[in-house]
Every structure is written in C-alpha cells, then in structure tokens.
Design a protein around this motif. Sequence first.
Motif, PDB file in Angstrom:
ATOM      1  N   ILE A 274       0.822  -1.211   0.000  1.00 58.52           N
ATOM      2  CA  ILE A 274       0.000   0.000   0.000  1.00 58.52           C
ATOM      3  C   ILE A 274       0.853   1.257   0.000  1.00 58.52           C
ATOM      4  N   SER A 275       2.139   1.118   0.365  1.00 55.31           N
ATOM      5  CA  SER A 275       3.028   2.275   0.339  1.00 55.31           C
ATOM      6  C   SER A 275       4.464   1.780   0.277  1.00 55.31           C
ATOM      7  N   VAL A 276       5.282   2.482  -0.520  1.00 57.84           N
ATOM      8  CA  VAL A 276       6.697   2.157  -0.667  1.00 57.84           C
ATOM      9  C   VAL A 276       7.478   3.462  -0.653  1.00 57.84           C
ATOM     10  N   ASP A 277       8.611   3.485   0.058  1.00 55.28           N
ATOM     11  CA  ASP A 277       9.442   4.683   0.092  1.00 55.28           C
ATOM     12  C   ASP A 277      10.876   4.261   0.355  1.00 55.28           C
ATOM     13  N   TRP A 278      11.825   5.009  -0.200  1.00 58.22           N
ATOM     14  CA  TRP A 278      13.237   4.716   0.015  1.00 58.22           C
ATOM     15  C   TRP A 278      13.680   5.324   1.333  1.00 58.22           C
ATOM     16  N   SER A 279      14.336   4.513   2.156  1.00 61.18           N
ATOM     17  CA  SER A 279      14.828   4.955   3.460  1.00 61.18           C
ATOM     18  C   SER A 279      16.333   5.069   3.382  1.00 61.18           C
ATOM     19  N   GLY A 280      16.831   6.297   3.395  1.00 56.19           N
ATOM     20  CA  GLY A 280      18.269   6.511   3.316  1.00 56.19           C
ATOM     21  C   GLY A 280      18.873   6.976   4.614  1.00 56.19           C
ATOM     22  N   VAL A 281      18.212   6.690   5.750  1.00 56.51           N
ATOM     23  CA  VAL A 281      18.725   7.127   7.037  1.00 56.51           C
ATOM     24  C   VAL A 281      19.919   6.271   7.434  1.00 56.51           C
ATOM     25  N   GLN A 282      20.644   6.731   8.439  1.00 54.97           N
ATOM     26  CA  GLN A 282      21.823   6.013   8.905  1.00 54.97           C
ATOM     27  C   GLN A 282      21.430   4.628   9.417  1.00 54.97           C
ATOM     28  N   GLY A 283      22.096   3.618   8.897  1.00 56.33           N
ATOM     29  CA  GLY A 283      21.853   2.260   9.356  1.00 56.33           C
ATOM     30  C   GLY A 283      20.732   1.552   8.622  1.00 56.33           C
TER      31      GLY A 283
ATOM     32  N   GLN B 115      19.826   1.599   4.604  1.00 59.50           N
ATOM     33  CA  GLN B 115      19.782   1.931   3.189  1.00 59.50           C
ATOM     34  C   GLN B 115      18.906   0.876   2.510  1.00 59.50           C
ATOM     35  N   SER B 116      17.611   1.109   2.512  1.00 64.64           N
ATOM     36  CA  SER B 116      16.695   0.069   2.055  1.00 64.64           C
ATOM     37  C   SER B 116      15.362   0.695   1.664  1.00 64.64           C
ATOM     38  N   TRP B 117      14.521  -0.130   1.025  1.00 60.80           N
ATOM     39  CA  TRP B 117      13.142   0.247   0.740  1.00 60.80           C
ATOM     40  C   TRP B 117      12.283  -0.083   1.955  1.00 60.80           C
ATOM     41  N   THR B 118      11.478   0.872   2.384  1.00 56.72           N
ATOM     42  CA  THR B 118      10.502   0.626   3.436  1.00 56.72           C
ATOM     43  C   THR B 118       9.160   0.316   2.777  1.00 56.72           C
ATOM     44  N   VAL B 119       8.606  -0.839   3.097  1.00 51.27           N
ATOM     45  CA  VAL B 119       7.406  -1.336   2.433  1.00 51.27           C
ATOM     46  C   VAL B 119       6.321  -1.583   3.468  1.00 51.27           C
ATOM     47  N   LEU B 120       5.128  -1.077   3.194  1.00 48.99           N
ATOM     48  CA  LEU B 120       3.951  -1.381   4.007  1.00 48.99           C
ATOM     49  C   LEU B 120       3.057  -2.307   3.188  1.00 48.99           C
ATOM     50  N   SER B 121       2.842  -3.512   3.687  1.00 50.35           N
ATOM     51  CA  SER B 121       2.074  -4.500   2.932  1.00 50.35           C
ATOM     52  C   SER B 121       1.377  -5.434   3.900  1.00 50.35           C
ATOM     53  N   SER B 122       0.221  -5.935   3.476  1.00 53.58           N
ATOM     54  CA  SER B 122      -0.511  -6.888   4.313  1.00 53.58           C
ATOM     55  C   SER B 122       0.148  -8.260   4.300  1.00 53.58           C
ATOM     56  N   LYS B 123       0.996  -8.530   3.303  1.00 55.03           N
ATOM     57  CA  LYS B 123       1.695  -9.806   3.195  1.00 55.03           C
ATOM     58  C   LYS B 123       3.193  -9.555   3.087  1.00 55.03           C
ATOM     59  N   GLN B 124       3.967 -10.489   3.600  1.00 51.30           N
ATOM     60  CA  GLN B 124       5.414 -10.366   3.522  1.00 51.30           C
ATOM     61  C   GLN B 124       5.919 -10.651   2.115  1.00 51.30           C
ATOM     62  N   TYR B 125       6.979  -9.937   1.730  1.00 52.32           N
ATOM     63  CA  TYR B 125       7.715 -10.231   0.510  1.00 52.32           C
ATOM     64  C   TYR B 125       9.006 -10.952   0.893  1.00 52.32           C
ATOM     65  N   THR B 126       9.275 -12.064   0.216  1.00 54.12           N
ATOM     66  CA  THR B 126      10.433 -12.873   0.535  1.00 54.12           C
ATOM     67  C   THR B 126      11.251 -13.151  -0.724  1.00 54.12           C
ATOM     68  N   GLU B 127      12.433 -13.736  -0.529  1.00 55.06           N
ATOM     69  CA  GLU B 127      13.285 -14.109  -1.641  1.00 55.06           C
ATOM     70  C   GLU B 127      12.633 -15.242  -2.435  1.00 55.06           C
ATOM     71  N   PRO B 128      13.022 -15.403  -3.714  1.00 54.96           N
ATOM     72  CA  PRO B 128      12.402 -16.451  -4.540  1.00 54.96           C
ATOM     73  C   PRO B 128      12.549 -17.849  -3.957  1.00 54.96           C
ATOM     74  N   GLN B 129      13.665 -18.092  -3.231  1.00 56.94           N
ATOM     75  CA  GLN B 129      13.858 -19.428  -2.680  1.00 56.94           C
ATOM     76  C   GLN B 129      12.801 -19.767  -1.644  1.00 56.94           C
ATOM     77  N   ALA B 130      12.265 -18.738  -0.989  1.00 56.73           N
ATOM     78  CA  ALA B 130      11.277 -18.979   0.064  1.00 56.73           C
ATOM     79  C   ALA B 130       9.849 -18.870  -0.438  1.00 56.73           C
ATOM     80  N   TRP B 131       9.714 -18.658  -1.732  1.00 58.89           N
ATOM     81  CA  TRP B 131       8.374 -18.406  -2.272  1.00 58.89           C
ATOM     82  C   TRP B 131       7.953 -19.530  -3.205  1.00 58.89           C
ATOM     83  N   ASP B 132       6.941 -20.232  -2.852  1.00 57.50           N
ATOM     84  CA  ASP B 132       6.377 -21.273  -3.706  1.00 57.50           C
ATOM     85  C   ASP B 132       4.958 -20.850  -4.043  1.00 57.50           C
TER      86      ASP B 132
END
Length: 702
Positions: free
Chosen positions: A245-254, A256-273
């Motif tokens: 529902i919302s995505v924003d880049w977080s460039g604060v100290q510690g 450096q990542s995308w901050t994601v608000l979602s009802s479901k978790q996003y995982t790596e392809p290996q963990a996703w069937d």
Amino acid sequence: MDALFPPDRSLLFPQFETYRLQPLDPDEDVISFPLPGQGATQSRVGYNTHLLSFSEVKSRIEWNHLAAGQGRRGMYVDADWNVIGFQLEDDYQPTFSTIANIRPGPSSEPKRQPEYPSCIQLDNSYWAVADGAGALHLVKTSCAEEPFSGEIERSEGPKSSGVNSDGAESLDSEPFLIQGVRRDGDGKSLALLLSFAHPVGKAQKQLSSSTAFELVEWTIGHLGGSTANGHARLPSHFYGSDLPISVDWSGVQGSQSWTVLSSKQYTEPQAWDAQQSMEIEKKQRENLVDSRKPGLGAKRKRPSPPIFAEAESSQAAVAATTRREGAKIEEMDESAERAGNDDSPYSWTQTADAFTLHLDFPPGTSRQEITISLDDTSLDIVASSMADTDTPLFRFLRRRKRRWFGDIDAGGSTWTYEPKTGVLEFEVVKRDTNIRWPSLFVPSDDDDDDDDDETYDDIPETFDAATLAAVRESFGRIRERNSSEPEGNHPAIPALLREEMDYDLDDDEDFDGGGMMYAESGGGGGGGGHKIGRDVLVGTLTSVGEAKWSKASSTVVSLPMSGDLNDGIMIKSAVDGLLFCPPQSGDPSNRPWSHRTTSPALSFVLGSKRDVRFVKHVIQHSKDAIRTTVMAFDSGAVPGSGNAYIYYPPVDRMTAKQGVVKISGGERGALLGVGQIVVNGKIVVVALCEKELVVLRSVLRD
C-alpha cells in the motif's frame, strides 16, 4: 498496539468529546477546472477479456492516478493515453500541456492483464511514465521557471525475473506499476521500484485465482547523459501475495533500504512457492467460509435437517460434540501451560492495577547468587551461578536492565524467592491503573541484541484458570439474535463496539461492492459494521537481497499526502488515530517509530463513512509543533457522495474542528487521485476527477 508503535501518553486525549463544524465556503475554498480532451479515466479493462484476482481488484480500486510533484507541477495519463502535465500559477489556475502520447501499439499489447498507467517525478527536470503494457518512458521537462512542456527522451522495457506457472520464462512485454523512486547521493543516478503481477494457476486461460507479485528495483542510470537502457539492480527479487500500500526509500543512517507497508510479507524467490501458496490460500478460504463462527448479530446459514433424522441420534451427536469440545478446551489449557513452562524464561499475568511475574531458576540456587534491582521503570536481575549455561532463562538475563512497558510503583511492589524450588515471583503494582499492557517489557533499541532477546520482550500474557473459566462461562451465555431483532443490533454489543465489528472474512480480503482501503466492506453503503484501515506489516528490502519484517501487523488508517513516509503514517489505536514517524536511524521494521501527534476519535468518525476511497494526512510544521490535518475523500461513484471530510488538529483537550466540502461526483465524475502541491510556500491539495481538476486552496488552516 505492538511495540513497534509505542504511544506517548502525553499526546493522547482521554477527555476528548466531539468534533465541531468548521464552515467551508465551496466558492472560496474550492475551485475546479475542466480537463483537456476526453478527461481522465479508470476504465481501461475490456469486458470479460481478463479476470483478475481479488488482490489485483483491490489494488486497482485504491490506485492513485495523480502524480503530484515539485515546482507546482503534477501529471496524469488521460483517457486517450496522452501524458498531461499541469502547473499551478500564483492564483492556483492550472496550465495544462500535452507532453506525449503513450498508447500501446498492437505489437506491444501484453498477453497478461495490463496495469494502469503510472507516473512519478524523478527530479526537477525528469519524470518516469509507465504505459501499463510494459514500456517505461523517461520524460525530460522544462525548468520550473518556464511553461510546463516536455518530450520523451528514451523508452525502456523493464523485465521481471519471474516465470509463468508452467515454468516457462517471462514474456517479453510485462505490465508493471511504478511503486517508488530511489535517488542516489549524486542526485542523478536513480532507480525505480516496479511491481509485476504473475498469475498462478490456469494462466493459459487468463483465469487467475491467485497472483504472485514481484518487486524489482530497476536502475535507470544517469539522467541527461546516458542513453543506455536500465537494468535490474536488486540481486534478489522479492515475491509476495499482495501489492504494497506504500513504498518509500529509506536513506537514514543504518538503513539503506526500501521501506514497504504491505498486508503480506515479501520474501526471496527461494522462500516463495507460488503454487503451494495458492493451494493453502484456497484451502483456508474454504475452511473459513464453511466452518467459521460469525460474530454476534451476524447471519448464519443453517443446514437443513435430514428428513429421517432420529431425535435420539441428534441428542447423542450433540452430547458427543459437547464432550469433544470440552476435551479440546482442556487440551488447549494444558498445551498453553506446557508452552509457558518449556521455552519461555518467564510467565506473567495481569489485572487492572497489578501484574505477577514468575521465573524458574534451577532448584537449589541460593538467594546469595541472585541480585535483584527493581525500580519504577526497569528490572535488573543477575544470577552468578548461570554464567556458563545456555538456557532460555540465562539468555533472558544476559541483557541487563529491561525497561517495563509502563511505569510501576516500586515502593508498593514485592518479590519472594524459594531456594528449594528455585521459584522467583514478583507482585508488581502498576502506576497507571485500568491500562492493559500488551507486553511486559519494551523492546531494546540496541542493534546488538539478537532475535531471541527481542522475542523475550514480547512473551504473551498467561491467562490463569479463573480467567479462562470466566471466558467459557461468558460464551455459554451468548444467545442468537431473534428474527424480530434488527441485524447488527444484538443487545449484548455496546453501540461503539458495533463500529468495530467485521462480519466478513478476517483476512484483509473483505469485499462488498466498494472494497475500499478504509472501509473495506462499505462501498455500497448499508448497515452492519465494517473494518477501518488496513492491517499491514512493516518491511525493509535491501539491495543485497535481504528482507526483514515486523513481528506483528498494525492497522493503518491514513497515509501521507506527500507520499513521503517521513511524514508519518496514522495508526489505529482504539478509536483514535496516532501519527508515527519512522526512526531517525536503524531498521524501520524493528526499531520503534516515534509518536508525534494524535487525531482523537479519527477511527470512530471514519466508521460512519461508506464510500471513502482515500484517507490522507497533511503535515504542517511550525516553530514549536507539528499540525496534522486528516482528509477522507469519497469516491464520488455513488449517488449522493463525493465529499471531502477534513479533520483538523484538536483545539483543546476536549474538542476539534471538522469541515466538509463537495469535490467529486455529478458532472465532475468519480475521484481518481489526490496529491499536494506547494505554491508560494503554501500547501495546496489537488484532486483529479474524471472531468475536472479540483484545487482545495484554503481548506488547510495555518
């Protein structure tokens, strides 16, 4: 409310009573202007050409078709696929300009369901525009001092790393949505976060009962100097079963990542069937539909009794069912007791004014080996004899000075220790009574603490036998609603609680005509309760392929109008809305957010709205405070709707102002998007309707 969003009690309004009307002049505060050409549209799907999963339908209803940017400018794609830019003058009059036409050609028509066109501003001179069919256009625009104009500098065809359900490679032309933009330190090297939808199931028939969504970071390089196509930047793509529902880049100290608000978790392809996820989701839905217990006052289909049913066999079946249920409850009690004693270093129970903490040391541990320090804000226990052990209790004691969730009365609290059994028990008095603690301790802010240590802060409360017996007795007194009683008006339910009732599936997929984010079962009006907000998890996705997620979900009732998560998100707390801003350093998925302001009774007043499409808040900074104005926008698609409801900051501890003004519906058409634009230092709210652009120039109070 979980530990990620700890409320500041000094910012709450326990004595708040009501909102008072703030008169707004529709002629003075709101001005509208006809859109050029055929106007805007959200009807881009041919009838019966593609069938969408529920997650896709819901995301399309919530999609914001207006991209508001800096330099007084905004952009959208009209019904004829023209990229329309506009710029507000000093008198808030918009100047429209047609920048380009991005209608997909016959050769670029995707086999999968196309997405909506999407736009986002990259910097003062560049915008990114996606046609929804698989093409990404980089548009170079004029400088802010000149009339708004532009042209497409280059086009790209981003691809995902996904595969079809039959294992084949992805199609050449893949529709996607632009979710967010990342700006590197040089200000010119940028990356976009794109979302792709992969049907799971009978893809060859374009019938998808479930959809896998993929997030890809696509680097577009240095603007203005390179014509090379972009490339996927994230070494590991991420998959989930619902769009964020919302995505924003977080460039604060510690972080450096995308901050994601979602009802479901996003995982790596290996963990996703995806196939397994579809089957599990289908099975859970069937079980919920067939066997779930409805809430109080809800209708429930009764199976027709068999024609040749014997009275004796029916009574025997009821008796057998009762015995099984009783045995099941006893088994649950025993399991809960075993779970509390096996893996947890402590157990605790609470009342309105106190709580009991129970720890089990090895039998025979002497009193001299244990040092205890108890004060109003923290607890410190040292056991010298356990220095070389690796048990849950030792790992719990390894961190010194754990902070209580709330203040206690150390002078009125006591503790006892029995060396023979090793039982250490605290009887602690709460400083603030009638407040139920969700956990015993506040999670540590230390990044060196491991996950097990954080888990020990969130050990759930253990309910004693008396409490469980009282719960069973209360359920035994519940009676079904008589046919003469109105639906949703059960006498056992308080009136305020009816606003919180949700008769549909408790899986964030309620859909009853409207499917709106903020009133998920309210789209068509009618009676009964509906859910306010969306339960989401907070996650961070890094460029090295790591995904971290919060342990518990929270209900978000409002997102920032600016799209910048640094302006905070509004979290539902009882009937209030609490504005939380992300931490200044560290990981936003596990570091506590800061409570900045409160919109009293916001969740309660939103419960009366039945056609809300967007709920956004605007942040205004002053010398000594932050002012938060929350705005709820009707979709305008239902006759009699089309209002914007404005909830201003509280005037005092008991009252606040609210206003209402008409912005959509009728000749203006349905509402498609909202955003904020700054004109001469003043924030102006802009709403895109199907036929008009509406400017709310004076609804925000200084």
